[in-house]
Design a protein around this motif. Structure first.
Motif, short mmCIF file in Angstrom:
data_model
loop_
_atom_site.label_atom_id
_atom_site.label_comp_id
_atom_site.label_asym_id
_atom_site.label_seq_id
_atom_site.Cartn_x
_atom_site.Cartn_y
_atom_site.Cartn_z
N GLY A 28 0.81 -1.22 0.00
CA GLY A 28 0.00 0.00 0.00
C GLY A 28 0.84 1.27 0.00
O GLY A 28 0.44 2.28 -0.59
N PHE A 29 1.99 1.22 0.66
CA PHE A 29 2.89 2.38 0.64
C PHE A 29 3.31 2.69 -0.80
O PHE A 29 3.39 3.86 -1.18
CB PHE A 29 4.13 2.15 1.51
N PHE A 30 3.59 1.65 -1.59
CA PHE A 30 3.98 1.86 -2.99
C PHE A 30 2.80 2.25 -3.86
O PHE A 30 2.96 2.94 -4.85
CB PHE A 30 4.66 0.60 -3.55
N ASP A 31 1.61 1.79 -3.49
CA ASP A 31 0.41 2.04 -4.28
C ASP A 31 -0.10 3.47 -4.10
O ASP A 31 -0.33 4.18 -5.07
CB ASP A 31 -0.68 1.03 -3.90
N THR A 32 -0.29 3.89 -2.85
CA THR A 32 -0.90 5.21 -2.60
C THR A 32 -0.05 6.11 -1.71
O THR A 32 -0.37 7.29 -1.55
CB THR A 32 -2.26 5.05 -1.90
N GLY A 33 0.99 5.56 -1.11
CA GLY A 33 1.81 6.34 -0.18
C GLY A 33 1.25 6.39 1.23
O GLY A 33 1.92 6.79 2.16
N SER A 34 0.01 5.98 1.38
CA SER A 34 -0.67 5.99 2.68
C SER A 34 -1.65 4.82 2.72
O SER A 34 -2.81 4.97 2.34
CB SER A 34 -1.41 7.33 2.87
N ARG A 55 -6.51 1.48 2.28
CA ARG A 55 -6.83 2.48 1.26
C ARG A 55 -6.88 1.80 -0.11
O ARG A 55 -5.98 1.05 -0.48
CB ARG A 55 -5.78 3.59 1.26
N THR A 56 -7.95 2.08 -0.86
CA THR A 56 -8.09 1.52 -2.20
C THR A 56 -8.14 2.61 -3.27
O THR A 56 -8.23 2.31 -4.45
CB THR A 56 -9.37 0.65 -2.30
N MET A 57 -8.11 3.87 -2.83
CA MET A 57 -8.17 5.01 -3.73
C MET A 57 -7.03 5.96 -3.40
O MET A 57 -6.50 5.93 -2.29
CB MET A 57 -9.50 5.74 -3.58
N PRO A 58 -6.66 6.83 -4.33
CA PRO A 58 -5.62 7.82 -4.03
C PRO A 58 -5.99 8.68 -2.82
O PRO A 58 -7.16 8.90 -2.52
CB PRO A 58 -5.56 8.67 -5.30
N LYS A 76 -5.25 -0.04 -9.08
CA LYS A 76 -5.23 -1.45 -9.48
C LYS A 76 -5.12 -2.36 -8.25
O LYS A 76 -5.83 -3.36 -8.13
CB LYS A 76 -4.07 -1.73 -10.44
N PHE A 77 -4.24 -2.01 -7.34
CA PHE A 77 -4.10 -2.79 -6.10
C PHE A 77 -5.37 -2.68 -5.27
O PHE A 77 -5.82 -3.66 -4.68
CB PHE A 77 -2.87 -2.31 -5.31
N GLY A 78 -5.97 -1.49 -5.27
CA GLY A 78 -7.23 -1.29 -4.55
C GLY A 78 -8.34 -2.17 -5.08
O GLY A 78 -9.16 -2.70 -4.32
N ARG A 79 -8.37 -2.36 -6.40
CA ARG A 79 -9.38 -3.24 -7.01
C ARG A 79 -9.22 -4.68 -6.48
O ARG A 79 -10.20 -5.34 -6.14
CB ARG A 79 -9.22 -3.21 -8.53
N PHE A 80 -7.97 -5.12 -6.41
CA PHE A 80 -7.68 -6.45 -5.86
C PHE A 80 -8.14 -6.53 -4.40
O PHE A 80 -8.77 -7.50 -4.00
CB PHE A 80 -6.18 -6.76 -5.98
N LEU A 81 -7.80 -5.51 -3.62
CA LEU A 81 -8.19 -5.51 -2.20
C LEU A 81 -9.70 -5.56 -2.04
O LEU A 81 -10.22 -6.30 -1.19
CB LEU A 81 -7.64 -4.28 -1.49
N ARG A 82 -10.43 -4.82 -2.85
CA ARG A 82 -11.89 -4.81 -2.76
C ARG A 82 -12.48 -6.15 -3.21
O ARG A 82 -13.40 -6.66 -2.60
CB ARG A 82 -12.48 -3.67 -3.59
N ARG A 83 -11.96 -6.67 -4.32
CA ARG A 83 -12.48 -7.92 -4.87
C ARG A 83 -12.31 -9.07 -3.87
O ARG A 83 -13.19 -9.91 -3.72
CB ARG A 83 -11.80 -8.24 -6.20
N ASP A 87 -9.45 -5.35 1.94
CA ASP A 87 -9.49 -3.96 2.40
C ASP A 87 -10.27 -3.81 3.71
O ASP A 87 -10.07 -2.86 4.46
CB ASP A 87 -10.06 -3.03 1.33
N GLU A 88 -11.12 -4.78 4.02
CA GLU A 88 -11.95 -4.73 5.23
C GLU A 88 -11.22 -5.26 6.47
O GLU A 88 -11.66 -5.01 7.60
CB GLU A 88 -13.23 -5.56 5.03
N LEU A 89 -10.13 -5.98 6.31
CA LEU A 89 -9.47 -6.64 7.45
C LEU A 89 -9.09 -5.70 8.60
O LEU A 89 -9.25 -6.08 9.76
CB LEU A 89 -8.25 -7.43 6.98
#
Length: 182
Positions: A28-34, A55-58, A76-83, A87-89
């Protein structure tokens, strides 16, 4: 009884899932920075609390209900987390703290006035919000406030230990698509 199950399930879940939580946080750090997303939601008796998710969005994405945002808002990573519902964990922290249950009505944003009015009229705020429930496994989200409030009320009236575990099992095996994003 359910509070004890919630507490111990959240504790065991957080311990057992620690490696996954760590890996997702690092990616997630690489995906959104937060990688962690904290948002004020409406809890039991309409008391606001801070919901924790991956976080699944910028970071700069507007804080509104997911169904109001375009699909391009999700990484893209957020889509995987949601699918996969990963992301709920982090909400296991909210369950551990007693702010949520594993099963209950999904907590809405504090600015979703139409949904708040409909849920309040049906007594939905008399129970702890949950990570999953009947509406989630039936793909009913906050874009249909009247239907959601009615299904939440139905779940509350019929919730038993058997139903509680059924909702968890159905969620874990893929029922429900999560929040819809148009």
């Amino acid at each position: 009884m359910i509070r004890y199950i919630d507490f111990f399930a959240a504790l065991i879940g957080l311990i057992c899932l620690l490696p996954i939580l760590f890996i997702v946080t690092m990616i997630g750090f690489f995906d959104t920075g937060s990688p962690i997303f904290v948002q004020e939601r409406m809890g039991r008796h309409k008391k606001p609390f801070k919901l924790v998710k991956f976080r699944t969005m910028p970071v700069e994405t507007q804080s509104v209900a997911s169904h109001l945002l375009g699909g391009t808002s999700i990484t893209k990573f957020g889509r995987f987390l949601r699918r996969t519902k990963i992301d709920e964990l982090p909400q296991l922290i909210n369950v551990f703290k007693g702010e949520m249950s594993l099963v209950g009505p999904r907590p809405n944003l504090v600015n979703q006035q139409e949904l708040i009015i409909k849920r309040d009229a049906l007594g939905v705020y008399d129970v702890l919000p949950g990570i999953t429930g009947l509406a989630q496994i039936q793909n009913i989200d906050m874009s249909t406030p009247d239907l959601l409030a009615k299904v939440d009320k139905q779940m509350i009236e019929t919730l038993s230990l058997r139903e509680y575990f059924k909702y968890i099992l159905k969620t874990a095996t893929g029922s429900g698509g999560g929040d819809s994003v148009k």
